[in-house]
Each structure stands twice: as C-alpha cells, then as structure tokens.
Design a protein around this motif. Structure first.
Motif, mmCIF file in Angstrom:
data_model
loop_
_atom_site.group_PDB
_atom_site.id
_atom_site.type_symbol
_atom_site.label_atom_id
_atom_site.label_comp_id
_atom_site.label_asym_id
_atom_site.label_seq_id
_atom_site.Cartn_x
_atom_site.Cartn_y
_atom_site.Cartn_z
ATOM 1 N N LEU A 1 -15.774 9.059 5.209
ATOM 2 C CA LEU A 1 -16.956 8.540 4.522
ATOM 3 C C LEU A 1 -18.047 9.604 4.441
ATOM 4 N N LEU B 1 -16.166 -5.024 6.502
ATOM 5 C CA LEU B 1 -17.528 -4.886 6.016
ATOM 6 C C LEU B 1 -18.045 -6.216 5.474
ATOM 7 N N VAL C 1 -10.073 -0.687 5.474
ATOM 8 C CA VAL C 1 -11.422 -1.192 5.282
ATOM 9 C C VAL C 1 -11.311 -2.546 4.585
ATOM 10 N N THR D 1 -14.860 7.321 9.504
ATOM 11 C CA THR D 1 -16.248 7.749 9.354
ATOM 12 C C THR D 1 -16.328 9.216 8.925
ATOM 13 N N ALA E 1 -18.272 -3.472 11.734
ATOM 14 C CA ALA E 1 -19.103 -2.604 10.910
ATOM 15 C C ALA E 1 -19.822 -3.451 9.870
ATOM 16 N N THR E 2 -20.869 -2.885 9.307
ATOM 17 C CA THR E 2 -21.584 -3.527 8.212
ATOM 18 C C THR E 2 -21.892 -2.477 7.158
ATOM 19 N N VAL E 3 -22.219 -2.939 5.958
ATOM 20 C CA VAL E 3 -22.584 -2.027 4.879
ATOM 21 C C VAL E 3 -23.928 -2.449 4.296
ATOM 22 N N THR F 1 -24.944 2.814 3.104
ATOM 23 C CA THR F 1 -24.893 3.080 4.540
ATOM 24 C C THR F 1 -23.875 2.171 5.199
ATOM 25 N N VAL F 2 -22.969 2.755 5.956
ATOM 26 C CA VAL F 2 -22.005 2.000 6.752
ATOM 27 C C VAL F 2 -22.367 2.201 8.215
ATOM 28 N N VAL G 1 -23.308 7.361 7.408
ATOM 29 C CA VAL G 1 -22.638 6.647 8.492
ATOM 30 C C VAL G 1 -23.569 6.603 9.690
ATOM 31 N N LEU H 1 -16.783 2.352 -2.713
ATOM 32 C CA LEU H 1 -16.240 3.201 -1.657
ATOM 33 C C LEU H 1 -14.953 3.884 -2.105
ATOM 34 N N ALA I 1 -13.004 -5.297 2.549
ATOM 35 C CA ALA I 1 -14.207 -5.424 1.720
ATOM 36 C C ALA I 1 -14.141 -6.633 0.804
#
Length: 299
Positions: A169, A112, A87, A166, A132-134, A154-155, A176, A31, A89
C-alpha cells in the motif's frame, strides 16, 4: 492508458505474492487500481458481471490525489487458491456470501468494513485476521469508474499488522497508519462514523441540519467504545465532527435513500446495530442512537 502491459491469465493468479481484494466497490476498485499502477500483483475478486466489465474496460480513476488514469486491473469471480493477503472490501450485508469466492487460507486477512461484528464472522473462517479501517471519500460510477472526491486515502491497521500488505500500500502511495490495539482501531472509526451516518440518514438531510443528533450519538458511542476497552476521546471525536462542513453527508444515507433500494443492502445494522448490541452488553444507555436506528428502520 496505465497498466496496459499484458497481464497474467487466471491460472497465474495464485501464490503468496498476490494481494487479492474481495469486492470491487469504491474502496476495492480504488485500492486495486492504485496497487496495479504500482506494479503490485493484484486481483479483484468480484461478481461475474463486474469481473467481465473490468476485464474489458479496466478501472478508470478520477482523483485529486492520484490524477485521472485507467488501470487494467485483473478481476476474477473467484480465487481457486489462497493469496498472500486478502483485503475484504465488501459491505457487511454481503460479507458471508462474498466469502464463498475465496478458497483456502490466505496468509493474512485484512477487512476494511465499517463496524466491529464482522471480525467474529471472519475468524470463524480464517486463522489470521488483522483489524483495519479505511478513511476515504469515493464512490463508484457504474462497474468500472471510481471518483475519489477528497485528497486522502488512509488505511489504519491494528497490531500485529500485516507488513506484506502495508508495504504494498505504501508503494501505491496509500497512507498507512499503525493503529495499535484492535478495539482502538475499530471503535475509533465507528465513534466518528456513527453520528454523521445515523443523523443524516434518519433526517435525509446534510450534517448542518442535524448536528445536535450527530453529536448526541457521538457521545453515546464514545462511552460504549470505552466500555469495550477502546481508547476513544469523546472531546476529540466531537471536535472532528464539528469541523466537518454543513454539507457533509454519509454513504449510509445514500444507500438507504436510493431510488430502488434493496432490502438490507446498507450498513445500518453494522453501524447502529453494533453500537446498540455493545451498549446492551455493558448496560449503557444509548437513547439517541436507538431512536435514530428505529427511525431509519421504519423508512
């Protein structure tokens, strides 16, 4: 070399226009590279050793979606002032310690991580945390190279969303998805992840050898998810699982089976433990999940 223009010094890595990414593993590094490539003010917040390596070499990306390129991503061991968006991560076992690298209150924090329990920990620290998820298949080679193995990144972000992040991104060509309620977003990911992660790790085998276990866990997790208020369709989860190739495996298996594993340096508790705790809250049976968690714990 992409992103070769001069970068701002550490003193300028402040302000509400900055997107900070905590963690420089495969997700954070990928990212960070894509946002930097798109011209977004971005900083990776990582360990001292990783920050030095990234400052020296940049981040090399090999990707079927984004091509092969190197980006001079800003990387620092700590932020002295809050960014506009943070974010998160890192993996769950490293979360509490990693948060010491962030000062102040970002406008929005978007984790994430796999699992669900990290949300409570983050909300003890920050006022505005958006789930959120990735979805990505990637791994890091060394401190400065990311191999993106499949053509998707994909987020999925829960309501109320995080528009500044977003939008950035999307500018970086990251897909997104607005995912609705928090429970839907988090449990949709966990219901799809837990079966393949626990089954492949417990047997140290690819999915083709353990489909019965993976499907049994998926059914249990879908039931727990619905009890948690998530709109999870067990049939849809099973259909996605059955569509995966026999060679599919999981990052949990890779982490647990490493030649020199570090105790607790994996997401067994964040994945299997979270399911079992939620099942217990609702008095739901999850025997296959329990058996696989116990087997992995004994390895």
């Amino acid at each position: 070399m992409g992103g070769a223009e001069a970068r701002a010094p550490l003193a300028h890595l402040r302000g509400r226009d900055l997107i900070a990414i905590l963690g420089s593993g495969a997700v954070g590094a990928l990212l960070g590279a894509q946002l930097t490539r798109a011209g977004v003010a971005t900083a990776l917040v990582t360990t001292e050793a990783s920050a030095e390596a990234i400052a020296r070499d940049g981040i090399a990306v090999g990707s079927p979606a984004f091509g092969d390129h190197v980006e001079r991503v800003r990387a620092v061991p700590a932020l002295e002032a809050p960014p506009g968006a943070l974010v998160v991560a890192v993996k769950a076992p490293h979360l509490a310690r990693a948060l010491d690298r962030i000062a102040g209150e970002p406008d929005v924090v978007v984790p994430l991580l796999n699992g669900v329990d990290h949300m409570a920990l983050l909300r003890e620290r920050f006022a505005n945390v958006v789930a959120a998820t990735v979805r990505v298949q990637a791994h890091r080679e060394g401190r400065t190279s990311v191999v993106h193995r499949a053509p998707f990144l994909t987020v999925t972000v829960a309501a109320p969303g995080a528009p500044a992040l977003t939008d950035a991104l999307a500018l970086a060509h990251v897909e997104v998805v607005e995912g609705g309620a928090e429970a839907d977003v988090l449990w949709a990911k966990l219901s799809r992840l837990a079966g393949i992660a626990l089954a492949t790790t417990a047997a140290d085998a690819p999915l083709g050898d353990v489909r019965d276990d993976a499907e049994a866990v998926a059914r249990e997790v879908a039931a727990v998810a619905r009890a948690e208020g998530a709109r999870v369709d067990a049939d849809a989860v099973l259909a996605e699982l059955r569509a995966l190739p026999d060679a599919a495996t999981s990052s949990l298996r890779a982490d647990v089976m490493r030649t020199e594993p570090s105790p607790g340096d994996h997401e067994l508790d964040a994945i299997g433990g979270a399911v079992l705790r939620a099942a217990a809250r609702h008095g739901l049976p999850a025997p296959r999940t329990r058996a696989l968690v116990d087997r992995i714990g004994s390895l």
